[in-house]
Design a protein around this motif. Structure first.
Motif, short mmCIF file in Angstrom:
data_model
loop_
_atom_site.label_atom_id
_atom_site.label_comp_id
_atom_site.label_asym_id
_atom_site.label_seq_id
_atom_site.Cartn_x
_atom_site.Cartn_y
_atom_site.Cartn_z
N UNK A 192 0.81 -1.21 0.00
CA UNK A 192 0.00 0.00 0.00
C UNK A 192 0.86 1.28 0.00
N UNK A 193 0.60 2.13 -0.95
CA UNK A 193 1.30 3.41 -1.01
C UNK A 193 2.74 3.33 -1.50
N UNK A 194 3.18 2.14 -1.90
CA UNK A 194 4.60 1.98 -2.25
C UNK A 194 4.88 2.34 -3.69
N UNK A 195 3.84 2.35 -4.52
CA UNK A 195 4.07 2.63 -5.94
C UNK A 195 3.27 3.86 -6.36
N UNK A 196 3.84 4.57 -7.31
CA UNK A 196 3.16 5.70 -7.93
C UNK A 196 2.89 5.32 -9.37
N UNK A 197 1.69 5.58 -9.88
CA UNK A 197 1.40 5.17 -11.26
C UNK A 197 0.65 6.26 -11.99
N UNK A 198 0.91 6.34 -13.27
CA UNK A 198 0.16 7.26 -14.11
C UNK A 198 0.06 6.71 -15.52
N UNK A 199 -1.07 7.00 -16.17
CA UNK A 199 -1.25 6.57 -17.55
C UNK A 199 -0.42 7.44 -18.47
N UNK A 200 0.13 6.82 -19.49
CA UNK A 200 0.95 7.58 -20.45
C UNK A 200 0.07 8.09 -21.58
#
Ligand code: ZN
Length: 96
Positions: free
Chosen positions: A88-96
């Motif tokens: 939980x909270x360890x990754x940051x993600x965003x759509x390209x």
């Protein structure tokens, strides 16, 4: 991200997502996300490439930069698929 994922399979109707370390923002993997929901697990076969060598079947996904533990590899029995459960909270993600 220098490691291609040998288990990668193209998924139709997915969107490409850049997943980075939530602690230091180092890029971790390029992922084919299906649906718009939060990233709770990452199926191994949907990972396009990464900064971690997935051919070594690492049980833990560790950031190569800051060494924080990001996710844990499991086998989802019902689907018979390998996946990383995201801490939980360890990754940051965003759509390209
Ligand atoms: Zn990191």
């Amino acid at each position: 991200m220098r490691y291609k994922n040998p288990h990668y399979q193209r998924v139709r109707g997915s969107s490409t997502m850049l997943v980075s370390c939530g602690h230091c923002r180092n890029n971790i993997v390029l992922y084919q996300k299906v649906g718009k929901g939060a990233l709770l697990r990452m199926y191994v076969e949907r990972i396009v490439k990464g900064s971690v060598d997935l051919s070594q079947k690492p049980g833990l996904l560790i950031c190569p930069h800051c060494k924080e533990q990001l996710a844990m590899r499991v086998t989802l029995r019902r689907k018979n698929k390998e996946a990383y459960i995201v801490k939980r909270g360890a990754l940051h993600s965003r759509f390209l």
